[in-house]
Design a protein around this motif. Structure first.
Motif, PDB file in Angstrom:
ATOM      1  N   LYS A   1       0.840  -1.206   0.000  1.00 10.69           N
ATOM      2  CA  LYS A   1       0.000   0.000   0.000  1.00 10.69           C
ATOM      3  C   LYS A   1       0.873   1.254   0.000  1.00 10.69           C
ATOM      4  N   PHE A   2       1.957   1.229   0.800  1.00  9.47           N
ATOM      5  CA  PHE A   2       2.795   2.409   0.959  1.00  9.47           C
ATOM      6  C   PHE A   2       3.938   2.486  -0.057  1.00  9.47           C
ATOM      7  N   TRP A   3       4.475   1.329  -0.447  1.00 11.98           N
ATOM      8  CA  TRP A   3       5.734   1.360  -1.198  1.00 11.98           C
ATOM      9  C   TRP A   3       5.676   0.693  -2.563  1.00 11.98           C
ATOM     10  N   TRP A   4       4.495   0.451  -3.110  1.00 14.69           N
ATOM     11  CA  TRP A   4       4.441  -0.183  -4.429  1.00 14.69           C
ATOM     12  C   TRP A   4       4.441   0.894  -5.519  1.00 14.69           C
ATOM     13  N   PRO A   5       5.456   0.877  -6.414  1.00 14.90           N
ATOM     14  CA  PRO A   5       5.516   1.912  -7.450  1.00 14.90           C
ATOM     15  C   PRO A   5       4.373   1.785  -8.448  1.00 14.90           C
ATOM     16  N   GLU A   6       3.802   2.905  -8.834  1.00 18.79           N
ATOM     17  CA  GLU A   6       2.661   2.890  -9.743  1.00 18.79           C
ATOM     18  C   GLU A   6       3.017   2.313 -11.113  1.00 18.79           C
ATOM     19  N   GLN A   7       4.258   2.510 -11.552  1.00 12.14           N
ATOM     20  CA  GLN A   7       4.663   2.064 -12.882  1.00 12.14           C
ATOM     21  C   GLN A   7       5.406   0.721 -12.851  1.00 12.14           C
ATOM     22  N   ALA A   8       5.273  -0.016 -11.761  1.00 14.02           N
ATOM     23  CA  ALA A   8       5.972  -1.307 -11.653  1.00 14.02           C
ATOM     24  C   ALA A   8       5.496  -2.274 -12.736  1.00 14.02           C
ATOM     25  N   ILE A   9       6.419  -3.087 -13.266  1.00 12.63           N
ATOM     26  CA  ILE A   9       6.071  -4.068 -14.299  1.00 12.63           C
ATOM     27  C   ILE A   9       5.126  -5.128 -13.725  1.00 12.63           C
ATOM     28  N   LEU A  10       5.404  -5.547 -12.499  1.00 12.55           N
ATOM     29  CA  LEU A  10       4.578  -6.555 -11.837  1.00 12.55           C
ATOM     30  C   LEU A  10       3.467  -5.871 -11.059  1.00 12.55           C
ATOM     31  N   ALA A  11       2.227  -6.265 -11.298  1.00 12.35           N
ATOM     32  CA  ALA A  11       1.101  -5.670 -10.580  1.00 12.35           C
ATOM     33  C   ALA A  11       1.159  -6.027  -9.099  1.00 12.35           C
ATOM     34  N   ARG A  12       0.624  -5.153  -8.287  1.00 10.13           N
ATOM     35  CA  ARG A  12       0.621  -5.367  -6.840  1.00 10.13           C
ATOM     36  C   ARG A  12      -0.055  -6.680  -6.479  1.00 10.13           C
ATOM     37  N   TYR A  13      -1.209  -6.966  -7.058  1.00  9.52           N
ATOM     38  CA  TYR A  13      -1.930  -8.195  -6.748  1.00  9.52           C
ATOM     39  C   TYR A  13      -1.125  -9.427  -7.152  1.00  9.52           C
ATOM     40  N   ASP A  14      -0.423  -9.352  -8.277  1.00  5.24           N
ATOM     41  CA  ASP A  14       0.385 -10.489  -8.720  1.00  5.24           C
ATOM     42  C   ASP A  14       1.549 -10.716  -7.763  1.00  5.24           C
ATOM     43  N   PHE A  15       2.143  -9.634  -7.286  1.00  4.49           N
ATOM     44  CA  PHE A  15       3.211  -9.773  -6.296  1.00  4.49           C
ATOM     45  C   PHE A  15       2.690 -10.453  -5.036  1.00  4.49           C
ATOM     46  N   LEU A  16       1.503 -10.043  -4.577  1.00  2.00           N
ATOM     47  CA  LEU A  16       0.932 -10.653  -3.373  1.00  2.00           C
ATOM     48  C   LEU A  16       0.676 -12.142  -3.571  1.00  2.00           C
ATOM     49  N   PHE A  17       0.225 -12.517  -4.770  1.00  2.00           N
ATOM     50  CA  PHE A  17      -0.018 -13.935  -5.063  1.00  2.00           C
ATOM     51  C   PHE A  17       1.288 -14.728  -5.041  1.00  2.00           C
ATOM     52  N   LEU A  18       2.313 -14.219  -5.727  1.00  2.00           N
ATOM     53  CA  LEU A  18       3.602 -14.921  -5.773  1.00  2.00           C
ATOM     54  C   LEU A  18       4.254 -14.950  -4.390  1.00  2.00           C
ATOM     55  N   ALA A  19       4.101 -13.860  -3.639  1.00  2.00           N
ATOM     56  CA  ALA A  19       4.668 -13.820  -2.293  1.00  2.00           C
ATOM     57  C   ALA A  19       3.989 -14.833  -1.385  1.00  2.00           C
ATOM     58  N   ALA A  20       2.660 -14.983  -1.515  1.00  2.00           N
ATOM     59  CA  ALA A  20       1.933 -15.961  -0.697  1.00  2.00           C
ATOM     60  C   ALA A  20       2.410 -17.375  -1.000  1.00  2.00           C
ATOM     61  N   LEU A  21       2.614 -17.679  -2.276  1.00  2.00           N
ATOM     62  CA  LEU A  21       3.156 -18.992  -2.639  1.00  2.00           C
ATOM     63  C   LEU A  21       4.539 -19.198  -2.024  1.00  2.00           C
ATOM     64  N   ALA A  22       5.377 -18.162  -2.101  1.00  2.00           N
ATOM     65  CA  ALA A  22       6.736 -18.268  -1.565  1.00  2.00           C
ATOM     66  C   ALA A  22       6.717 -18.480  -0.055  1.00  2.00           C
ATOM     67  N   ILE A  23       5.815 -17.802   0.629  1.00  5.37           N
ATOM     68  CA  ILE A  23       5.702 -17.963   2.083  1.00  5.37           C
ATOM     69  C   ILE A  23       5.306 -19.390   2.421  1.00  5.37           C
ATOM     70  N   GLN A  24       4.361 -19.937   1.670  1.00  7.62           N
ATOM     71  CA  GLN A  24       3.931 -21.304   1.918  1.00  7.62           C
ATOM     72  C   GLN A  24       5.065 -22.297   1.723  1.00  7.62           C
ATOM     73  N   LEU A  25       5.797 -22.145   0.645  1.00  9.20           N
ATOM     74  CA  LEU A  25       6.927 -23.047   0.390  1.00  9.20           C
ATOM     75  C   LEU A  25       7.985 -22.902   1.477  1.00  9.20           C
ATOM     76  N   ALA A  26       8.238 -21.668   1.907  1.00 13.76           N
ATOM     77  CA  ALA A  26       9.242 -21.443   2.948  1.00 13.76           C
ATOM     78  C   ALA A  26       8.798 -22.056   4.277  1.00 13.76           C
ATOM     79  N   MET A  27       7.522 -21.915   4.623  1.00 14.68           N
ATOM     80  CA  MET A  27       7.027 -22.478   5.876  1.00 14.68           C
ATOM     81  C   MET A  27       7.139 -23.996   5.882  1.00 14.68           C
ATOM     82  N   LEU A  28       6.882 -24.618   4.734  1.00 11.03           N
ATOM     83  CA  LEU A  28       7.046 -26.073   4.635  1.00 11.03           C
ATOM     84  C   LEU A  28       8.518 -26.458   4.659  1.00 11.03           C
ATOM     85  N   GLY A  29       9.327 -25.714   3.884  1.00  9.48           N
ATOM     86  CA  GLY A  29      10.747 -26.046   3.784  1.00  9.48           C
ATOM     87  C   GLY A  29      11.482 -25.908   5.098  1.00  9.48           C
TER      88      GLY A  29
END
Length: 293
Positions: free
Chosen positions: A59-87
């Motif tokens: 909300k505070f630090w996502w650049p408006e012109q970023a190539i990756l959309a904010r929602y897509d980052f949140l989705f990929l980050a959630a997957l990464a968190i899940q894999l890390a918690m299992l690993g």
């Protein structure tokens, strides 16, 4: 049900090594129980808390012109968190299964509710189905993750727990009503009454550190729902999703939504009990009498 993962067992042993030196009774004993209760609750919220931090951070630090959309980052980050918690053995395989089920159940509800105009996702996304970004399913999964982890970490046991078939029927009726009330009579008040009737006599017993405590299960449901309602206010304030009333500017989520979260949390709890079957409290371990919290 195994209470701790290997990493959690190491943390628990280290905590006992330090805190067992303090008196078990009196002010210090109560302070230890309160401290550990808060720390364990935070640990149980690990996935949901991480998602909330990411939502606020973007909300505070996502650049408006970023190539990756904010929602897509949140989705990929959630997957990464899940894999890390299992690993890193911060989560069990059964808990990961619960999260997958919740993601599917939650996404199905999101598809219907957004099409009905109940709420919207105002930003673009590549990883989406219709108007629903895939990260949204992880918000439901966070509730399931918390309930599964808190049941294990606090070694929850129950007295006078209702038959599983009754709780499953209640959860099914609640889920159907989330869809059906758009077309027919809303029976949520009847569902509130059914919830009270089914769980009224049920008590949950949970171990914090040295002792077991107990609480009416209905009170536990209400407290968790209230916590989720607070989290939803943070989520809508960050515009991760918004209600129609918030389109012109943020306003607090209506307190009436607390009832919806209460019912949704019942679905979540019942789904978790299908993976972690409720254990009866046959007897309280030797030691001080159970405490109320």
């Amino acid at each position: 049900m195994k209470r701790f993962t290997s990493v959690e067992a190491v943390i628990d042993a280290a905590a006992h090594g330090v805190l067992d030196r303090l008196p078990a009774r009196g002010f210090y004993g109560a302070a230890v129980e309160f401290l550990v209760f808060g720390l364990k609750q935070g640990w149980a919220c690990l996935f949901g808390g991480a998602m909330l931090v990411l939502i606020l951070g973007t909300k505070f630090w996502w650049p408006e012109q970023a190539i990756l959309a904010r929602y897509d980052f949140l989705f990929l980050a959630a997957l990464a968190i899940q894999l890390a918690m299992l690993g890193f053995k911060l989560e069990t395989i059964s808990e990961a299964k619960v999260i997958l089920v919740f993601h599917i159940v939650g996404t199905a509800m999101e598809l219907f509710k957004t099409s009905a105009g109940s709420w919207i996702y105002p930003e673009d996304a590549f990883f989406r189905i219709g108007g629903v970004p895939l990260f949204s399913g992880f918000m439901y999964a966070a509730v399931g993750s918390y309930l599964a982890r808190v049941s294990r970490i606090f070694d929850m046991r129950y007295t006078r727990y209702p038959p599983l078939w009754a709780t499953a029927m209640l959860a099914a009726a609640i889920y159907v009503n989330f869809f059906a009330h758009h077309f027919t009579v809303d029976i949520r008040y009847g569902l509130f009454a059914a919830t009270a009737l089914i769980y009224l006599r049920t008590t949950v017993h949970y171990r914090v550190f040295r002792f077991r405590h107990r609480m009416p299960l209905l009170l536990g449901f209400l407290l968790v729902s209230l916590f989720i309602w607070f989290a939803e206010n943070i989520g809508t304030w960050s515009r991760a999703w918004i209600y129609p009333s918030q389109s012109e500017g943020w306003t607090p989520v209506s307190i009436h939504k607390l009832g919806a979260w209460y019912l949704l949390m019942i679905i979540s709890f019942v789904l978790v009990t299908l993976v972690h079957r409720p254990q009866a409290m046959a007897q309280i371990e030797p030691g001080p009498a159970p405490q109320r919290l």
